[in-house]
Every structure is written in C-alpha cells, then in structure tokens.
Design a protein around this motif. Structure first.
Motif, PDB file in Angstrom:
ATOM      1  N   LEU A  47       0.833  -1.199   0.000  1.00  0.00           N
ATOM      2  CA  LEU A  47       0.000   0.000   0.000  1.00  0.00           C
ATOM      3  C   LEU A  47       0.872   1.254   0.000  1.00  0.00           C
ATOM      4  CD1 LEU A  47      -2.768   1.224  -0.138  1.00  0.00           C
ATOM      5  CD2 LEU A  47      -3.001   0.921   2.347  1.00  0.00           C
ATOM      6  N   GLN A  48       2.031   1.186   0.621  1.00  0.00           N
ATOM      7  CA  GLN A  48       2.973   2.307   0.537  1.00  0.00           C
ATOM      8  C   GLN A  48       3.374   2.535  -0.917  1.00  0.00           C
ATOM      9  OE1 GLN A  48       6.351   2.164   3.298  1.00  0.00           O
ATOM     10  NE2 GLN A  48       5.106   0.877   4.649  1.00  0.00           N
ATOM     11  N   GLY A  80      -2.549   3.762 -15.071  1.00  0.00           N
ATOM     12  CA  GLY A  80      -1.595   3.397 -14.029  1.00  0.00           C
ATOM     13  C   GLY A  80      -1.892   2.050 -13.412  1.00  0.00           C
ATOM     14  N   GLY A  81      -3.165   1.798 -13.103  1.00  0.00           N
ATOM     15  CA  GLY A  81      -3.535   0.515 -12.507  1.00  0.00           C
ATOM     16  C   GLY A  81      -3.216  -0.664 -13.414  1.00  0.00           C
ATOM     17  N   VAL A  92      -1.012  -3.608  -4.818  1.00  0.00           N
ATOM     18  CA  VAL A  92      -0.449  -2.372  -5.352  1.00  0.00           C
ATOM     19  C   VAL A  92      -1.378  -1.796  -6.421  1.00  0.00           C
ATOM     20  CG1 VAL A  92       1.493  -1.319  -6.594  1.00  0.00           C
ATOM     21  CG2 VAL A  92       1.929  -3.101  -4.873  1.00  0.00           C
ATOM     22  N   SER A  93      -1.751  -2.600  -7.394  1.00  0.00           N
ATOM     23  CA  SER A  93      -2.476  -2.080  -8.562  1.00  0.00           C
ATOM     24  C   SER A  93      -3.923  -1.702  -8.283  1.00  0.00           C
ATOM     25  CB  SER A  93      -2.412  -3.082  -9.717  1.00  0.00           C
ATOM     26  OG  SER A  93      -3.056  -4.300  -9.370  1.00  0.00           O
ATOM     27  N   THR A 142     -18.029  -1.921  -0.547  1.00  0.00           N
ATOM     28  CA  THR A 142     -17.943  -3.367  -0.319  1.00  0.00           C
ATOM     29  C   THR A 142     -16.874  -4.042  -1.173  1.00  0.00           C
ATOM     30  OG1 THR A 142     -19.630  -3.882  -1.979  1.00  0.00           O
ATOM     31  CG2 THR A 142     -20.394  -3.488   0.301  1.00  0.00           C
ATOM     32  N   MET A 143     -16.262  -3.315  -2.066  1.00  0.00           N
ATOM     33  CA  MET A 143     -15.265  -3.900  -2.960  1.00  0.00           C
ATOM     34  C   MET A 143     -13.965  -4.190  -2.207  1.00  0.00           C
ATOM     35  SD  MET A 143     -15.815  -1.475  -6.300  1.00  0.00           S
ATOM     36  CE  MET A 143     -14.729  -2.429  -7.356  1.00  0.00           C
ATOM     37  N   THR A 144     -13.308  -5.278  -2.620  1.00  0.00           N
ATOM     38  CA  THR A 144     -11.981  -5.570  -2.103  1.00  0.00           C
ATOM     39  C   THR A 144     -11.077  -4.392  -2.442  1.00  0.00           C
ATOM     40  OG1 THR A 144     -12.397  -7.912  -2.543  1.00  0.00           O
ATOM     41  CG2 THR A 144     -10.100  -7.266  -2.147  1.00  0.00           C
ATOM     42  N   PHE A 145     -10.293  -3.968  -1.525  1.00  0.00           N
ATOM     43  CA  PHE A 145      -9.342  -2.857  -1.640  1.00  0.00           C
ATOM     44  C   PHE A 145      -9.981  -1.471  -1.561  1.00  0.00           C
ATOM     45  CE2 PHE A 145      -7.281  -6.386  -3.996  1.00  0.00           C
ATOM     46  CZ  PHE A 145      -6.245  -6.628  -3.114  1.00  0.00           C
ATOM     47  N   ALA A 146     -11.303  -1.403  -1.298  1.00  0.00           N
ATOM     48  CA  ALA A 146     -11.936  -0.086  -1.181  1.00  0.00           C
ATOM     49  C   ALA A 146     -11.336   0.707  -0.023  1.00  0.00           C
ATOM     50  CB  ALA A 146     -13.444  -0.228  -1.004  1.00  0.00           C
ATOM     51  N   GLN A 147     -11.132   0.065   1.109  1.00  0.00           N
ATOM     52  CA  GLN A 147     -10.579   0.787   2.267  1.00  0.00           C
ATOM     53  C   GLN A 147      -9.151   1.257   1.991  1.00  0.00           C
ATOM     54  OE1 GLN A 147     -12.527   1.865   4.750  1.00  0.00           O
ATOM     55  NE2 GLN A 147     -14.130   0.845   3.556  1.00  0.00           N
TER      56      GLN A 147
END
Length: 184
Positions: A47-48, A80-81, A92-93, A142-147
């Motif tokens: 995440l960094q 970018g993603g 990361v992506s 509710t999506m994975t990686f939303a937070q």
C-alpha cells in the motif's frame, strides 16, 4: 522484473518534475509525500508503493500540460492501474485503479472532504463522474481494496504540500526503487 522497476525509476527521473495547474508540487514531490504519509500510517509495503505510484498514469500519458484544464480526463487511474498490474500484486495495482472512485465516494459521504480538494482535484472530479449515488457508494465500499483506496485518496490530498522540502531527486528515486523491489 528488475527492468520494469528501472523503467519506473527512469520515468520519474524524466517526468517527475512535471506540475499540474492547481497543484503546488511536482509529480515526484507528490509521490514522495504520499509515500511518506503511507509509511507513517504503518500500512503494508504494497500500500505504501501504491501511494507512491498512484499517479503514474499521468506520467505514462502522452497528453501535455494539465489535461483537466482543457476538459480532458486522461483516465490516469486506469492507465496506471493496468501498468502496475503487470508488475506487482493486486495490493499495489487495485488501490491505484480505485483511487479516483475513492475520491468520488469521499466527496459523496464526507461533507468535509470536498473542502480538502485542490483546484485540479475539483476540476477532475466533474470529469470523472462527480459525486456517487447512494447505490454507487454502497457498491464501492464493499469492494476488495476499497478501504485501501480510501486511505490512498486521503494521502493524495494531503500529499500536495508545496512548503514541504523533499530530499534530492536521486534520493527520492532510490527510496522508490528500494520499496518497489521489496514488493516484487
């Protein structure tokens, strides 16, 4: 993989000094500030790295100047993603891919957040779809990686401090390169 990390380093070496209208910092300074905010938060190295590289799509774009100033959304989060998905894990992506929708979500759910937006973020918000509907907000959160994307987006706005001095370009790029190697 080493060649890909070198390509990222060279991209920031070549285009890291670019500024966008309404942002008080260069792309490299913004990347460094966001990366430092993520590091200080104690999040994972992945995440960094996402925080460092969330705007790499701007650098990969062939558009000149500030696309939002002439009404163009360069879809930098998608560029970018997709680029980062070829090199790193979803940790990361995906936050990079989702950070624009995280802005839309935050503007829709947090009245104070809009006040933090830079002039370019306000311009781009309209081009990127504006506020989310309640249904879109419920789906997004509710999506994975939303937070992770929400955290990244908060660092994105905080990482535009024009008064903050950053280390020399070579030092900053070396830090980015080292972190990228850890995330392989």
């Amino acid at each position: 993989m080493e060649t890909s990390i070198q390509a990222i380093s060279e991209l920031y070496q070549k285009k890291g000094d670019l500024h966008y209208d309404g942002e008080g910092v260069s792309q490299l300074a913004h990347a460094w500030q966001c990366g430092q905010l993520a590091k200080e938060s104690g999040v994972s190295p992945q995440l960094q790295l996402a925080a460092w590289l969330h705007d790499i799509g701007h650098l990969l774009s062939s558009k000149e100047g500030t696309p939002t100033s002439y009404g163009y959304d360069d879809h930098h989060e998608q560029i970018g993603g997709a680029y980062l998905a070829q090199l790193f894990s979803e940790e990361v992506s995906c936050p990079v891919l989702m950070h624009v929708n995280a802005k839309r979500y935050l503007v829709s759910t947090d009245p104070e957040y809009r006040k933090l937006l830079s002039p370019d973020s306000i311009r781009s918000l309209a081009l990127q779809g504006g506020e989310m509907t309640l249904e879109e907000c419920n789906q997004f959160v509710t999506m994975t990686f939303a937070q992770d994307a929400i955290l990244l987006r908060k660092w994105d706005e905080l990482g535009k401090n024009s008064e903050l001095k950053i280390p020399a370009k070579e030092v900053v790029i070396a830090c980015l390169t080292q972190l990228a190697q850890e995330c392989i």
